[in-house]
Write an enzyme that holds these catalytic residues in place. Structure first.
Site, PDB file in Angstrom:
ATOM      1  N   ARG A  26      -4.006  -0.760  -3.791  1.00  8.95           N
ATOM      2  CA  ARG A  26      -3.645  -1.936  -2.987  1.00  8.95           C
ATOM      3  C   ARG A  26      -2.843  -2.982  -3.762  1.00  8.95           C
ATOM      4  NH1 ARG A  26      -5.684  -2.428   2.343  1.00  8.95           N
ATOM      5  NH2 ARG A  26      -6.563  -0.439   2.906  1.00  8.95           N
ATOM      6  N   ARG A  30      -1.384  -7.998  -0.147  1.00  7.63           N
ATOM      7  CA  ARG A  30      -1.618  -9.437   0.006  1.00  7.63           C
ATOM      8  C   ARG A  30      -1.941 -10.208  -1.263  1.00  7.63           C
ATOM      9  NH1 ARG A  30      -5.619  -8.143   4.755  1.00  7.63           N
ATOM     10  NH2 ARG A  30      -5.894  -6.524   3.201  1.00  7.63           N
ATOM     11  N   ARG A  39       5.726 -10.666   4.967  1.00  9.89           N
ATOM     12  CA  ARG A  39       4.868 -10.224   6.064  1.00  9.89           C
ATOM     13  C   ARG A  39       4.828 -11.267   7.179  1.00  9.89           C
ATOM     14  NH1 ARG A  39       1.818  -9.308   9.367  1.00  9.89           N
ATOM     15  NH2 ARG A  39      -0.200  -8.265   9.374  1.00  9.89           N
ATOM     16  N   ASP A  76       0.523   3.381   5.184  1.00 10.52           N
ATOM     17  CA  ASP A  76      -0.911   3.367   5.487  1.00 10.52           C
ATOM     18  C   ASP A  76      -1.361   4.792   5.758  1.00 10.52           C
ATOM     19  OD1 ASP A  76      -2.948   0.977   6.060  1.00 10.52           O
ATOM     20  OD2 ASP A  76      -3.528   2.771   7.158  1.00 10.52           O
ATOM     21  N   TYR A 154     -11.546   7.857  11.542  1.00 16.51           N
ATOM     22  CA  TYR A 154     -10.778   6.911  12.360  1.00 16.51           C
ATOM     23  C   TYR A 154     -10.412   7.505  13.716  1.00 16.51           C
ATOM     24  CZ  TYR A 154     -10.240   3.410   8.714  1.00 16.51           C
ATOM     25  OH  TYR A 154     -10.484   2.432   7.796  1.00 16.51           O
TER      26      TYR A 154
HETATM   27  O1  CP3 Z   1      -0.674  -0.905  -2.546  1.00 15.08           O
HETATM   28  C1  CP3 Z   1      -1.100   0.099  -1.971  1.00 15.08           C
HETATM   29  O2  CP3 Z   1      -2.176   0.654  -2.287  1.00 15.08           O
HETATM   30  C2  CP3 Z   1      -0.213   0.772  -0.932  1.00 15.08           C
HETATM   31  C3  CP3 Z   1      -0.454   0.433   0.394  1.00 15.08           C
HETATM   32  C4  CP3 Z   1      -1.696   0.881   1.152  1.00 15.08           C
HETATM   33  C5  CP3 Z   1      -2.076   0.206   2.343  1.00 15.08           C
HETATM   34  N1  CP3 Z   1      -3.092   0.897   2.912  1.00 15.08           N
HETATM   35  C6  CP3 Z   1      -1.439  -0.991   2.878  1.00 15.08           C
HETATM   36  C7  CP3 Z   1      -2.191  -1.873   3.768  1.00 15.08           C
HETATM   37  C8  CP3 Z   1      -2.571   1.955   0.988  1.00 15.08           C
HETATM   38  C9  CP3 Z   1      -2.640   2.983  -0.127  1.00 15.08           C
HETATM   39  C10 CP3 Z   1      -3.445   1.964   2.112  1.00 15.08           C
HETATM   40  C11 CP3 Z   1      -4.477   2.994   2.323  1.00 15.08           C
HETATM   41  C12 CP3 Z   1      -5.527   2.758   3.314  1.00 15.08           C
HETATM   42  N2  CP3 Z   1      -5.393   2.223   4.570  1.00 15.08           N
HETATM   43  C13 CP3 Z   1      -6.871   3.178   3.159  1.00 15.08           C
HETATM   44  C14 CP3 Z   1      -7.415   3.905   1.973  1.00 15.08           C
HETATM   45  C15 CP3 Z   1      -7.627   3.025   0.807  1.00 15.08           C
HETATM   46  C16 CP3 Z   1      -8.832   2.156   0.898  1.00 15.08           C
HETATM   47  O3  CP3 Z   1      -8.645   0.937   0.798  1.00 15.08           O
HETATM   48  O4  CP3 Z   1      -9.940   2.676   1.003  1.00 15.08           O
HETATM   49  C17 CP3 Z   1      -7.564   2.803   4.330  1.00 15.08           C
HETATM   50  C18 CP3 Z   1      -9.033   3.019   4.615  1.00 15.08           C
HETATM   51  C19 CP3 Z   1      -6.600   2.204   5.218  1.00 15.08           C
HETATM   52  C20 CP3 Z   1      -6.829   1.708   6.588  1.00 15.08           C
HETATM   53  C21 CP3 Z   1      -6.557   0.262   6.706  1.00 15.08           C
HETATM   54  N3  CP3 Z   1      -5.292  -0.301   6.630  1.00 15.08           N
HETATM   55  C22 CP3 Z   1      -7.482  -0.775   6.953  1.00 15.08           C
HETATM   56  C23 CP3 Z   1      -8.982  -0.583   7.090  1.00 15.08           C
HETATM   57  C24 CP3 Z   1      -6.769  -1.970   7.006  1.00 15.08           C
HETATM   58  C25 CP3 Z   1      -7.288  -3.342   7.353  1.00 15.08           C
HETATM   59  C26 CP3 Z   1      -8.089  -3.898   6.262  1.00 15.08           C
HETATM   60  C27 CP3 Z   1      -7.224  -4.667   5.305  1.00 15.08           C
HETATM   61  O5  CP3 Z   1      -7.164  -4.295   4.121  1.00 15.08           O
HETATM   62  O6  CP3 Z   1      -6.618  -5.626   5.778  1.00 15.08           O
HETATM   63  C28 CP3 Z   1      -5.404  -1.665   6.752  1.00 15.08           C
HETATM   64  C29 CP3 Z   1      -4.275  -2.625   6.694  1.00 15.08           C
HETATM   65  C30 CP3 Z   1      -3.435  -2.625   5.461  1.00 15.08           C
HETATM   66  N4  CP3 Z   1      -2.953  -1.511   4.847  1.00 15.08           N
HETATM   67  C31 CP3 Z   1      -2.962  -3.772   4.784  1.00 15.08           C
HETATM   68  C32 CP3 Z   1      -2.168  -3.312   3.722  1.00 15.08           C
HETATM   69  C33 CP3 Z   1      -1.399  -4.124   2.731  1.00 15.08           C
HETATM   70  C34 CP3 Z   1      -3.196  -5.219   5.192  1.00 15.08           C
HETATM   71  C35 CP3 Z   1      -2.366  -5.495   6.382  1.00 15.08           C
HETATM   72  C36 CP3 Z   1      -1.650  -6.819   6.411  1.00 15.08           C
HETATM   73  O7  CP3 Z   1      -0.605  -7.013   5.723  1.00 15.08           O
HETATM   74  O8  CP3 Z   1      -2.094  -7.642   7.202  1.00 15.08           O
END
Ligand code: CP3
Length: 342
Positions: A26, A30, A39, A76, A154
């Site tokens: 991640r 953010r 964003r 994602d 999911y």
């Molecule tokens: O930097 C990185 O790692 C690359 C980007 C990345 C994102 N999601 C961007 C993202 C990666 C590798 C993921 C994987 C992901 N997505 C996982 C597996 C990793 C983990 O954390 O366990 C999962 C379970 C998801 C599903 C997901 N996407 C959720 C549950 C959420 C909402 C929760 C949250 O973190 O806000 C997301 C949204 C998401 N994916 C964001 C980002 C940067 C936040 C969205 C935003 O900008 O508002």
């Protein structure tokens, strides 16, 4: 393309290096003010994911700002269910939601799978191409996908859950259907990862974020065989398997044909080394909350972790970095690793 700083790839291949490589799950997101302002100017998360030059820009932000040893492509894991026919929405401050979910055998039959589903994700491959081109061989780019069980959960639940009881119920009540769905997700994930590799990623990570909700027997029956298929199908680049909360399945995970095992923060380094041996390449695993501590504490804990893993180690957190982590502390973590000498 020749990669200038290939520390991550050398460690993944089992080579000894002068220091461990470092990146953060991640890191593209953010924690960075650049991410938050870009964003905020867009219609939503999906616009960022689906616009290749913007996804590339966000993937490169932590490279410039933090000096990490690898970039991860901004995307994602939920693009896979969408490509298979179940679109997702990302609800602000709440997270993902699927208006349609998998409820029946017919729902599974109707899914798109394999190459046909992978064909839907051209925007991801394009983002990879742009990012690799802009990196100019500076560091490797990591591609990723969700593990079949995490994607399955999911697709059945329709959102995150505390218990994942709907998804687990399907495993107990309709095991044959569950295997059908798992097989379709796996076939799609393999094609998707191959396309990302063809587009230029040098290594891939499979995120099994919800591994820890399964019982050991369920994990062995419904998760491990599909992870095994992915590890065996992806031969062109190293594979990192990160199964969060799956300490109980360490022995099975160790038998997977993957280059690297990702560890969450609940796994003490000495326990991991005891189970996996000193030669197994591992990734992790500082508690993400440790980055709220003072700079001195972060430096000390990071060095202690590196010493305990004693080589064959990629430094990371034990899960994704939390959005409100002070950027200075993230930099302290990264710089501690970069100054370290074995
Ligand atoms: O930097 C990185 O790692 C690359 C980007 C990345 C994102 N999601 C961007 C993202 C990666 C590798 C993921 C994987 C992901 N997505 C996982 C597996 C990793 C983990 O954390 O366990 C999962 C379970 C998801 C599903 C997901 N996407 C959720 C549950 C959420 C909402 C929760 C949250 O973190 O806000 C997301 C949204 C998401 N994916 C964001 C980002 C940067 C936040 C969205 C935003 O900008 O508002």
């Amino acid at each position: 393309m020749k990669i200038h700083n290939d520390l991550l790839l050398r460690v993944a291949r089992g080579e000894k290096t002068e220091r461990p490589p470092v990146w953060l799950m991640r890191q593209a997101g953010r924690i960075l003010p650049q991410y938050r302002s870009l964003r905020a100017s867009l219609s939503g998360f999906k616009e960022l994911v689906e616009t290749p030059h913007l996804a590339a820009e966000v993937s490169l932000q932590p490279v410039d700002e933090l000096g990490v040893d690898a970039a991860i492509i901004f995307s994602d894991i939920l693009v896979i269910p969408e490509a298979m026919g179940l679109p997702y929405e990302m609800i602000e401050k709440k997270g993902p939601n699927f208006p349609r979910t998998i409820q029946s055998s017919l729902d599974i039959q109707n899914l798109i799978e394999g190459e046909n589903a992978a064909d839907e994700l051209g925007y991801v491959y394009k983002a990879v191409e742009i990012t690799v081109n802009e990196l100019q061989g500076k560091i490797p780019l990591i591609g990723f996908a969700g593990a079949p069980w995490t994607i399955f959960s999911y697709m059945v639940e329709g959102s995150g859950s505390k218990t994942f009881s709907k998804a687990k119920k399907l495993l107990y009540k309709e095991p044959a259907l569950a295997h059908q769905l798992m097989a379709k997700i796996t076939a799609t994930t393999i094609q998707y990862l191959k396309r990302k590799i063809a587009a230029g990623v040098s290594i891939v990570q499979v995120f099994d974020s919800w591994a820890g909700v399964l019982s050991p027997a369920q994990y062995e029956t419904f998760a491990i065989p599909y992870l095994k298929q992915i590890c065996e199908a992806i031969t062109a680049v190293p594979v990192i398997v990160f199964a969060r909360g799956a300490w109980f399945a360490m022995e099975n995970i160790n038998q997977l044909d993957c280059a690297v095992i990702g560890l969450d923060w609940n796994t003490p380094p000495e326990v991991a080394r005891g189970e996996l041996g000193n030669q197994r390449v591992v990734q992790g695993n500082l508690d993400p909350c440790f980055l709220y501590a003072s700079g001195e504490e972060i430096t000390a804990a990071t060095k202690e972790m590196i010493r305990k893993f004693a080589g064959h180690h990629i430094v990371n957190l034990g899960h994704g970095v939390y959005p409100d982590t002070p950027l200075e502390n993230v930099k302290t973590f990264v710089n501690t690793v970069k100054e370290f000498k074995y």
